[in-house]
Design a protein around this motif. Structure first.
Motif, short mmCIF file in Angstrom:
data_model
loop_
_atom_site.label_atom_id
_atom_site.label_comp_id
_atom_site.label_asym_id
_atom_site.label_seq_id
_atom_site.Cartn_x
_atom_site.Cartn_y
_atom_site.Cartn_z
N VAL A 224 0.87 -1.18 0.00
CA VAL A 224 0.00 0.00 0.00
C VAL A 224 0.90 1.22 0.00
N ARG A 225 0.62 2.15 -0.91
CA ARG A 225 1.40 3.40 -0.94
C ARG A 225 0.43 4.56 -1.19
N VAL A 226 0.35 5.46 -0.21
CA VAL A 226 -0.46 6.66 -0.33
C VAL A 226 0.47 7.84 -0.11
N ARG A 227 0.57 8.70 -1.12
CA ARG A 227 1.40 9.89 -1.05
C ARG A 227 0.54 11.10 -1.39
N ALA A 228 0.02 11.73 -0.34
CA ALA A 228 -0.85 12.89 -0.52
C ALA A 228 -0.19 14.11 0.11
#
Length: 122
Positions: free
Chosen positions: A75-79
């Motif tokens: 999982v990768r979330v870059r916000a």
């Protein structure tokens, strides 16, 4: 015969595209082959032009995934800090061969339930 896929759920936007992505639910995934990043949200996409603010991303749900093939991140979330991804629900996910741990940047209201990466509970 199974092919390979890069992602199961991939939300990509530029830093200023605007718009929204809401109420996305992906369930019952069996991915025996390679995936780059099965669950990804990024605002670092270079394509396209548009608005004057980041997109609003909220209410993303992934349930009952088995990802047995190799992946870079499970999982990768870059916000951006000023536009966090809100209400992410990860439930009963298993990633058997991830090169990196989960990366979660600027996520609010995160729920992890029975998520394992390389056999380790998250």
């Amino acid at each position: 015969m199974w092919g390979t896929v890069a992602s199961v759920l991939n939300v990509k936007s530029t830093p200023a595209r605007g718009g929204y992505v809401r109420d996305v639910r992906v369930t019952d995934v069996d991915a025996p082959a390679w995936t780059y990043v099965p669950f990804e949200v990024t605002f670092q996409y270079a394509g396209g032009t548009g608005g004057d603010r980041p997109a609003e991303v909220s209410r993303l749900t992934a349930e009952r995934w088995s990802v047995r093939g190799h992946c870079e991140y499970a999982v990768r979330v870059r916000a951006p800090a000023d536009a966090p991804v809100d209400e992410v629900r990860l439930d009963r996910l298993a990633f058997d061969d991830a090169a990196q741990d989960m990366l979660l940047q600027s996520v609010t209201d995160l729920s992890l339930r029975h998520v394992t990466v390389n056999g380790r509970a998250q």
